[in-house]
Design an enzyme around this catalytic site. Structure first.
Site, PDB file in Angstrom:
ATOM      1  N   ARG A   1      39.045  32.001 -65.920  1.00 33.32           N
ATOM      2  CA  ARG A   1      38.322  30.744 -66.128  1.00 33.32           C
ATOM      3  C   ARG A   1      37.098  30.965 -67.007  1.00 33.32           C
ATOM      4  O   ARG A   1      36.509  32.052 -66.995  1.00 33.32           O
ATOM      5  CB  ARG A   1      37.892  30.151 -64.782  1.00 33.32           C
ATOM      6  CG  ARG A   1      39.048  29.610 -63.974  1.00 33.32           C
ATOM      7  CD  ARG A   1      38.579  28.914 -62.729  1.00 33.32           C
ATOM      8  NE  ARG A   1      37.822  29.801 -61.864  1.00 33.32           N
ATOM      9  CZ  ARG A   1      37.817  29.705 -60.538  1.00 33.32           C
ATOM     10  NH1 ARG A   1      38.517  28.779 -59.934  1.00 33.32           N
ATOM     11  NH2 ARG A   1      37.095  30.539 -59.812  1.00 33.32           N
TER      12      ARG A   1
ATOM     13  N   ARG B   1      17.224  26.546 -54.511  1.00 37.21           N
ATOM     14  CA  ARG B   1      17.486  27.345 -55.711  1.00 37.21           C
ATOM     15  C   ARG B   1      16.194  27.699 -56.462  1.00 37.21           C
ATOM     16  O   ARG B   1      16.199  28.562 -57.327  1.00 37.21           O
ATOM     17  CB  ARG B   1      18.416  26.587 -56.666  1.00 37.21           C
ATOM     18  CG  ARG B   1      19.848  26.481 -56.182  1.00 37.21           C
ATOM     19  CD  ARG B   1      20.710  25.792 -57.203  1.00 37.21           C
ATOM     20  NE  ARG B   1      22.042  25.519 -56.714  1.00 37.21           N
ATOM     21  CZ  ARG B   1      23.065  26.341 -56.790  1.00 37.21           C
ATOM     22  NH1 ARG B   1      22.906  27.513 -57.359  1.00 37.21           N
ATOM     23  NH2 ARG B   1      24.252  26.010 -56.329  1.00 37.21           N
TER      24      ARG B   1
ATOM     25  N   LYS C   1      27.720  35.686 -51.504  1.00 36.75           N
ATOM     26  CA  LYS C   1      26.935  35.076 -50.426  1.00 36.75           C
ATOM     27  C   LYS C   1      27.671  33.919 -49.754  1.00 36.75           C
ATOM     28  O   LYS C   1      27.521  33.697 -48.555  1.00 36.75           O
ATOM     29  CB  LYS C   1      25.559  34.624 -50.928  1.00 36.75           C
ATOM     30  CG  LYS C   1      25.577  33.531 -51.980  1.00 36.75           C
ATOM     31  CD  LYS C   1      24.170  33.194 -52.442  1.00 36.75           C
ATOM     32  CE  LYS C   1      24.165  32.091 -53.479  1.00 36.75           C
ATOM     33  NZ  LYS C   1      24.845  32.475 -54.733  1.00 36.75           N
TER      34      LYS C   1
ATOM     35  N   ARG D   1      24.610  32.743 -66.615  1.00 35.60           N
ATOM     36  CA  ARG D   1      24.334  32.285 -65.249  1.00 35.60           C
ATOM     37  C   ARG D   1      23.367  33.243 -64.543  1.00 35.60           C
ATOM     38  O   ARG D   1      22.500  32.819 -63.783  1.00 35.60           O
ATOM     39  CB  ARG D   1      25.642  32.178 -64.457  1.00 35.60           C
ATOM     40  CG  ARG D   1      26.515  31.015 -64.905  1.00 35.60           C
ATOM     41  CD  ARG D   1      27.878  31.047 -64.255  1.00 35.60           C
ATOM     42  NE  ARG D   1      27.806  30.787 -62.828  1.00 35.60           N
ATOM     43  CZ  ARG D   1      28.830  30.971 -61.982  1.00 35.60           C
ATOM     44  NH1 ARG D   1      29.979  31.424 -62.431  1.00 35.60           N
ATOM     45  NH2 ARG D   1      28.704  30.701 -60.709  1.00 35.60           N
TER      46      ARG D   1
ATOM     47  N   ARG E   1      38.359  38.291 -62.029  1.00 40.12           N
ATOM     48  CA  ARG E   1      38.970  37.168 -61.310  1.00 40.12           C
ATOM     49  C   ARG E   1      40.052  36.507 -62.160  1.00 40.12           C
ATOM     50  O   ARG E   1      39.910  36.399 -63.379  1.00 40.12           O
ATOM     51  CB  ARG E   1      37.910  36.103 -60.981  1.00 40.12           C
ATOM     52  CG  ARG E   1      36.938  36.499 -59.903  1.00 40.12           C
ATOM     53  CD  ARG E   1      35.963  35.363 -59.702  1.00 40.12           C
ATOM     54  NE  ARG E   1      34.964  35.623 -58.676  1.00 40.12           N
ATOM     55  CZ  ARG E   1      33.981  34.795 -58.380  1.00 40.12           C
ATOM     56  NH1 ARG E   1      33.852  33.663 -59.024  1.00 40.12           N
ATOM     57  NH2 ARG E   1      33.121  35.093 -57.441  1.00 40.12           N
TER      58      ARG E   1
END
Length: 214
Positions: free
Chosen positions: A160, A88, A13, A171, A127
Site C-alpha cells: 500500500r 497526538r 501500539k 509519517r 507489509r
C-alpha cells in the site's frame, strides 16, 4: 486503570492496546472509531465533527476531547480504558488533562512502545495487503503461502502507498515533530513508562503487564 499508548506509526501500539484491553476487560478506545460511531449514530457531536471532516479539515482539539469524554463517561469505562491515537499533540494532552481533572480523574500510565525509525521502515515496507478481502501479511513475519497471492481469496497482494518507505519516513517526521514531545510531557508528570518495541509481540506485551502489575 487509565492508559495512553504512545509510539511511532508502525511501532505496534494498536496491537498492544487491544491485548491490554482484552486482558483487563476495559475498552480499547481509538478516536477514529469514536468519530465513526458518532457520525453513524447521528449524534450532535458526530454531526459537528463531520462538518470538519467533510472539508478535509482536522477536528478541533476541544471537540475531539468532548467526543472522547462522552465515550469515557460510558458505563463500560468505569474500571478504566486504553486510549489509542489520542492525544497526538501537547495542546491535545493539556486539554485532556484539564477535562479529566474537572472530573477528579487523571491518566495512570502513558506507555511508549519504543522502536527505532529504521526498524519501522523495514517493518512497514514488508507489509502486503489484499485489496479484495482486506487480509494483511508480512513478508518476514506472516508471509502468504504463495508469494504475491492472498491465501484467503487468491487475489494479488500489494504494497500500500502508506507503507512505502518514502511515505513512512514522512509519517515518522510528523510523529517526531508533533507527537514525540508528549513523551517528555508525560515523563514530567511521572506517568511515562517505556518498553522495547523491537522485541517479539508477546514479549512487548509481557513487559507492559510487568509495568501495570508492579
Amino acid at each position: 486503570m487509565k492508559i495512553i499508548m504512545l509510539g511511532a506509526p508502525g511501532a505496534g501500539k494498536g496491537t498492544q492496546a487491544k491485548m491490554i484491553a482484552d486482558k483487563y476487560h476495559v475498552p480499547h478506545i481509538s478516536t477514529g472509531d469514536i468519530f465513526r460511531a458518532n457520525i453513524k449514530n447521528g449524534t450532535e457531536l458526530g454531526m459537528e465533527a463531520k462538518k470538519y471532516m467533510d472539508q478535509g479539515l482536522l477536528v478541533p482539539d476541544e471537540l475531539t476531547v468532548k467526543i472522547l469524554l462522552d465515550r469515557v463517561g460510558k458505563e463500560d469505562c468505569k474500571e478504566g480504558y486504553v486510549l489509542d491515537g489520542f492525544p497526538r499533540t501537547i495542546p491535545q494532552a493539556k486539554v485532556l488533562d484539564e477535562a479529566l481533572a474537572e472530573l477528579g480523574e487523571s491518566i495512570d500510565y502513558a506507555i511508549d512502545v519504543d522502536v527505532p525509525d529504521e526498524n519501522i521502515v523495514q517493518r512497514m515496507s514488508g507489509r502486503r495487503a489484499c485489496l479484495s478481502c482486506g487480509a494483511t501479511y508480512h513478508l518476514e513475519h506472516v508471509p502468504p503461502q504463495k508469494e504475491g497471492v492472498c491465501d484467503k481469496c487468491g487475489n494479488e497482494l500489494v504494497l500500500r502507498d502508506d507503507d512505502k518507505a518514502d511515505t513512512v519516513l514522512n509519517r515518522l517526521k510528523v510523529y517526531h515533530d508533533q507527537t514525540q514531545p508528549l513523551i517528555q510531557f508525560y515523563e514530567t508528570k511521572g506517568v511515562l513508562k517505556t518498553v522495547d518495541g523491537t522485541q517479539a509481540m508477546e514479549d512487548v506485551f509481557q513487559s507492559i503487564i510487568a509495568i501495570l502489575e508492579k
